[in-house]
Design a protein around this motif. Sequence first.
Motif, PDB file in Angstrom:
ATOM      1  N   PRO A 196      85.669  26.709 -18.490  1.00 46.12           N
ATOM      2  CA  PRO A 196      85.176  25.776 -19.504  1.00 46.12           C
ATOM      3  C   PRO A 196      85.897  24.430 -19.446  1.00 46.12           C
ATOM      4  CG  PRO A 196      85.466  27.943 -20.461  1.00 46.12           C
ATOM      5  CD  PRO A 196      86.064  28.005 -19.079  1.00 46.12           C
ATOM      6  N   GLY A 197      85.117  23.355 -19.538  1.00 50.00           N
ATOM      7  CA  GLY A 197      85.681  22.015 -19.487  1.00 50.00           C
ATOM      8  C   GLY A 197      85.776  21.426 -18.102  1.00 50.00           C
ATOM      9  N   GLN A 198      85.495  22.226 -17.063  1.00 48.84           N
ATOM     10  CA  GLN A 198      85.568  21.713 -15.695  1.00 48.84           C
ATOM     11  C   GLN A 198      84.374  20.806 -15.407  1.00 48.84           C
ATOM     12  OE1 GLN A 198      86.417  24.690 -12.776  1.00 48.84           O
ATOM     13  NE2 GLN A 198      85.802  23.408 -11.046  1.00 48.84           N
ATOM     14  N   ARG A 199      84.615  19.719 -14.702  1.00 53.49           N
ATOM     15  CA  ARG A 199      83.554  18.764 -14.384  1.00 53.49           C
ATOM     16  C   ARG A 199      82.652  19.335 -13.306  1.00 53.49           C
ATOM     17  NH1 ARG A 199      84.972  12.425 -13.287  1.00 53.49           N
ATOM     18  NH2 ARG A 199      82.888  11.524 -13.643  1.00 53.49           N
ATOM     19  N   LEU A 200      81.368  19.374 -13.612  1.00 51.64           N
ATOM     20  CA  LEU A 200      80.396  19.938 -12.689  1.00 51.64           C
ATOM     21  C   LEU A 200      79.652  18.871 -11.898  1.00 51.64           C
ATOM     22  CD1 LEU A 200      78.746  22.585 -15.052  1.00 51.64           C
ATOM     23  CD2 LEU A 200      80.592  22.947 -13.403  1.00 51.64           C
ATOM     24  N   ALA A 201      79.279  17.781 -12.577  1.00 51.50           N
ATOM     25  CA  ALA A 201      78.430  16.794 -11.933  1.00 51.50           C
ATOM     26  C   ALA A 201      78.489  15.472 -12.677  1.00 51.50           C
ATOM     27  CB  ALA A 201      76.982  17.288 -11.895  1.00 51.50           C
ATOM     28  N   ASP A 202      78.017  14.428 -12.000  1.00 50.92           N
ATOM     29  CA  ASP A 202      77.797  13.117 -12.617  1.00 50.92           C
ATOM     30  C   ASP A 202      76.315  12.790 -12.529  1.00 50.92           C
ATOM     31  OD1 ASP A 202      80.396  12.671 -13.301  1.00 50.92           O
ATOM     32  OD2 ASP A 202      80.818  11.249 -11.684  1.00 50.92           O
ATOM     33  N   VAL A 203      75.772  12.254 -13.609  1.00 52.14           N
ATOM     34  CA  VAL A 203      74.371  11.839 -13.664  1.00 52.14           C
ATOM     35  C   VAL A 203      74.324  10.371 -14.041  1.00 52.14           C
ATOM     36  CG1 VAL A 203      72.138  12.186 -14.785  1.00 52.14           C
ATOM     37  CG2 VAL A 203      73.622  14.145 -14.329  1.00 52.14           C
ATOM     38  N   VAL A 204      73.543   9.586 -13.309  1.00 54.70           N
ATOM     39  CA  VAL A 204      73.392   8.168 -13.645  1.00 54.70           C
ATOM     40  C   VAL A 204      72.041   7.952 -14.313  1.00 54.70           C
ATOM     41  CG1 VAL A 204      74.928   7.342 -11.837  1.00 54.70           C
ATOM     42  CG2 VAL A 204      72.498   7.632 -11.337  1.00 54.70           C
ATOM     43  N   LEU A 205      71.998   6.974 -15.172  1.00 58.79           N
ATOM     44  CA  LEU A 205      70.807   6.662 -15.958  1.00 58.79           C
ATOM     45  C   LEU A 205      69.651   6.248 -15.053  1.00 58.79           C
ATOM     46  CD1 LEU A 205      70.455   6.613 -19.077  1.00 58.79           C
ATOM     47  CD2 LEU A 205      70.878   4.148 -18.969  1.00 58.79           C
ATOM     48  N   ALA A 206      68.440   6.601 -15.430  1.00 61.31           N
ATOM     49  CA  ALA A 206      67.249   6.214 -14.665  1.00 61.31           C
ATOM     50  C   ALA A 206      67.128   4.694 -14.598  1.00 61.31           C
ATOM     51  CB  ALA A 206      65.998   6.816 -15.312  1.00 61.31           C
ATOM     52  N   ASP A 207      66.489   4.201 -13.546  1.00 65.81           N
ATOM     53  CA  ASP A 207      66.390   2.757 -13.314  1.00 65.81           C
ATOM     54  C   ASP A 207      65.836   2.008 -14.523  1.00 65.81           C
ATOM     55  OD1 ASP A 207      67.293   3.326 -10.784  1.00 65.81           O
ATOM     56  OD2 ASP A 207      65.336   3.091  -9.813  1.00 65.81           O
ATOM     57  N   GLU A 208      64.771   2.524 -15.125  1.00 60.05           N
ATOM     58  CA  GLU A 208      64.141   1.809 -16.235  1.00 60.05           C
ATOM     59  C   GLU A 208      65.086   1.656 -17.413  1.00 60.05           C
ATOM     60  OE1 GLU A 208      61.177   4.252 -18.538  1.00 60.05           O
ATOM     61  OE2 GLU A 208      61.519   5.627 -16.854  1.00 60.05           O
ATOM     62  N   TRP A 209      65.957   2.642 -17.610  1.00 58.06           N
ATOM     63  CA  TRP A 209      66.901   2.568 -18.717  1.00 58.06           C
ATOM     64  C   TRP A 209      68.111   1.727 -18.351  1.00 58.06           C
ATOM     65  CZ3 TRP A 209      64.680   3.401 -22.966  1.00 58.06           C
ATOM     66  CH2 TRP A 209      63.661   4.356 -23.074  1.00 58.06           C
ATOM     67  N   GLN A 210      68.464   1.673 -17.077  1.00 57.66           N
ATOM     68  CA  GLN A 210      69.488   0.722 -16.644  1.00 57.66           C
ATOM     69  C   GLN A 210      69.014  -0.705 -16.916  1.00 57.66           C
ATOM     70  OE1 GLN A 210      70.378   1.562 -12.527  1.00 57.66           O
ATOM     71  NE2 GLN A 210      71.809   3.205 -13.031  1.00 57.66           N
ATOM     72  N   VAL A 211      67.755  -0.972 -16.620  1.00 61.04           N
ATOM     73  CA  VAL A 211      67.182  -2.297 -16.884  1.00 61.04           C
ATOM     74  C   VAL A 211      67.251  -2.614 -18.372  1.00 61.04           C
ATOM     75  CG1 VAL A 211      65.035  -3.635 -16.877  1.00 61.04           C
ATOM     76  CG2 VAL A 211      65.699  -2.322 -14.846  1.00 61.04           C
ATOM     77  N   ALA A 212      66.899  -1.633 -19.216  1.00 57.05           N
ATOM     78  CA  ALA A 212      66.940  -1.846 -20.660  1.00 57.05           C
ATOM     79  C   ALA A 212      68.358  -2.125 -21.141  1.00 57.05           C
ATOM     80  CB  ALA A 212      66.361  -0.627 -21.381  1.00 57.05           C
ATOM     81  N   ALA A 213      69.332  -1.375 -20.607  1.00 60.47           N
ATOM     82  CA  ALA A 213      70.728  -1.581 -20.999  1.00 60.47           C
ATOM     83  C   ALA A 213      71.224  -2.957 -20.562  1.00 60.47           C
ATOM     84  CB  ALA A 213      71.608  -0.486 -20.404  1.00 60.47           C
ATOM     85  N   LEU A 214      70.882  -3.359 -19.348  1.00 61.25           N
ATOM     86  CA  LEU A 214      71.311  -4.668 -18.839  1.00 61.25           C
ATOM     87  C   LEU A 214      70.672  -5.802 -19.631  1.00 61.25           C
ATOM     88  CD1 LEU A 214      71.138  -3.775 -15.049  1.00 61.25           C
ATOM     89  CD2 LEU A 214      73.214  -4.421 -16.299  1.00 61.25           C
ATOM     90  N   ALA A 215      69.401  -5.652 -19.965  1.00 60.02           N
ATOM     91  CA  ALA A 215      68.734  -6.685 -20.753  1.00 60.02           C
ATOM     92  C   ALA A 215      69.402  -6.837 -22.122  1.00 60.02           C
ATOM     93  CB  ALA A 215      67.255  -6.347 -20.920  1.00 60.02           C
ATOM     94  N   ALA A 216      69.748  -5.710 -22.738  1.00 61.81           N
ATOM     95  CA  ALA A 216      70.414  -5.764 -24.043  1.00 61.81           C
ATOM     96  C   ALA A 216      71.807  -6.381 -23.916  1.00 61.81           C
ATOM     97  CB  ALA A 216      70.499  -4.363 -24.637  1.00 61.81           C
ATOM     98  N   LEU A 217      72.512  -6.066 -22.845  1.00 62.18           N
ATOM     99  CA  LEU A 217      73.832  -6.656 -22.644  1.00 62.18           C
ATOM    100  C   LEU A 217      73.735  -8.156 -22.414  1.00 62.18           C
ATOM    101  CD1 LEU A 217      75.577  -3.901 -20.518  1.00 62.18           C
ATOM    102  CD2 LEU A 217      76.373  -4.798 -22.716  1.00 62.18           C
ATOM    103  N   GLY A 218      72.637  -8.599 -21.855  1.00 64.70           N
ATOM    104  CA  GLY A 218      72.439 -10.039 -21.718  1.00 64.70           C
ATOM    105  C   GLY A 218      72.419 -10.741 -23.062  1.00 64.70           C
ATOM    106  N   ARG A 219      72.077 -10.002 -24.109  1.00 66.88           N
ATOM    107  CA  ARG A 219      72.014 -10.579 -25.450  1.00 66.88           C
ATOM    108  C   ARG A 219      73.283 -10.340 -26.266  1.00 66.88           C
ATOM    109  NH1 ARG A 219      66.716  -8.635 -24.363  1.00 66.88           N
ATOM    110  NH2 ARG A 219      67.195  -6.579 -25.228  1.00 66.88           N
TER     111      ARG A 219
END
Length: 237
Positions: free
Chosen positions: A173-196
């Motif tokens: 329990p607590g051991q790191r199994l994997a890393d998941v990165v956000l889907a492209d469309e949501w990366q775009v949404a996050a970057l657009a919001a950070l622009g503001r």
Amino acid sequence: MLRILLALLLAAAAYLYWDARVPGVPLTAWQIDRFLDPAQPRHRIEAALRQRNGPHPGLDRLREHPEAAVRAEVARLAPVAGQLEDRSPWVRFRAALALERSEPTAVRPVLLAALRAAAVFAADSGAVEWRLAEGASLGMGEELGTIDGRPFACPVPGRLARRFVVVGQPVRPGQRLADVVLADEWQVAALAALGRVGLPVDVDEIRQFGGEKFPSRVRQAAAGAVGAIQARPRRRP
């Protein structure tokens, strides 16, 4: 006999409609009021949430729902600042997008965190079996694999970036199994919001998404965010 069969078909269709199991068919106001309740089955709740475009008294009762997907929809429809600290990174992110104008200072670190890989940790001890390979696209809550037959799921919609254990390897329990990165469309949404709402200290982190390994729309969003931040008068973080 034909009349009996027709009656049975009509009864089945009526039940499926009432039970919110017919895709694309609008629910009545009565159904929405009834289904926005934690005691209802998940499929009814999600059907009602999909047909809401704003606040509803029943949404308050769903903020602590055990399913992150339900809480994320509530965050989209009726966000409150407390959702920025939800245990699910997907709920926190959806709340950040919805609260961008009213809580710009609070959402900024959540947006930055969403752009980083989300770690998946083991909840149990046992041997790991993977269902998906590195690079696979997956939805929020989709099964990544199992630990002694018990499934573990993806915390955000995105891509399986890295697996840290091999098939059959025992984990604790607590051991790191994997890393998941956000889907492209949501990366775009996050970057657009950070622009503001982003600050000059965020520029170097945002620029990483302008690299060739990212699709053009993500690179464009990163460039737009950097330009927007640099064009604003400077303020302290």
